[in-house]
Design a protein around this motif. Sequence first.
Motif: not given
Length: 282
Positions: A97-122
């Motif tokens: 799979x592909x590792x995916x990380x998402x970070x949401x910010x408002x100016x210098x403040x981090x509001x949320x951060x999450x990680x997931x793996x997008x599985x690839x088709x075999x």
Amino acid sequence: MNTTGTRGDTQLGMALDLSNEGRPRPDVAVRVRIGLGHTGDPLPDLERKLDGSWKKVELAADKRGSTGTFRMDLPRGSSLAFLRITPRVSPRGEGDGLPVGVTMTDGSRTLAREHETARLATLSLDIVSPKEPVVLRKGRWTEVVYTITNHSHSTYSKAQVQAEYSACTADSDDPWDPDACPDSAAQPVATALRTQWRDGTGWKEVTAPDDGSLLAETLTMPFGALPADSTRKFRFRFRFTGSEELDGNVRRIVITARVNGKAVGASERSLGIASALTFDIR
């Protein structure tokens, strides 16, 4: 963050489940980081859903992957945001799979951060023919050909292809119109069609189980062994039986097909989904 696409989709969907207990925040930044499955893999494509349509997010590449940033308004309360990734790479084996990380910010403040793996088709299922749009003639066989590819280094001893038909009264006479057959208007159609699939000895009849189950409209066709790193053709054909008519003067049939199976030594099944095929009935 949840994966919304099915294993085997050529495009992997991801949903951002957002919760904001504070004030509404306009124009926050969403940074998406997509890592490489393996060194030398091509870069993926990234899209976000905006006002009901998909918009491309430009990615900047580095040695470890690629990064894209877009801006959105974050309302108070719960909301959803959707991403779509086109991997442009095949897995080497089960679980790639592909590792995916998402970070949401408002100016210098981090509001949320999450990680997931997008599985690839075999496994993948690709249309060879026919080329759309296609007009069906009653009483004639219409043949569909797919290419099935096993991208992994494992053998699938009992792969199978499953196909589902749906039909509707088309909203347009234009066979190229993608919105002419709304989902809400779809109706079952398997009993109005005779279907056969081809193995090494000839054409075989296949029918959907009439048992009221979730597979009541699903045609299951055993494909047999699919060796590692192999590609094979799969053919099936259908025509109207004449024993059951569909409603409406202008009708449209949509075929959705998938290939699935469990690799030797694997703990889960793999699924490959083909693009839908649309046919006009005249």
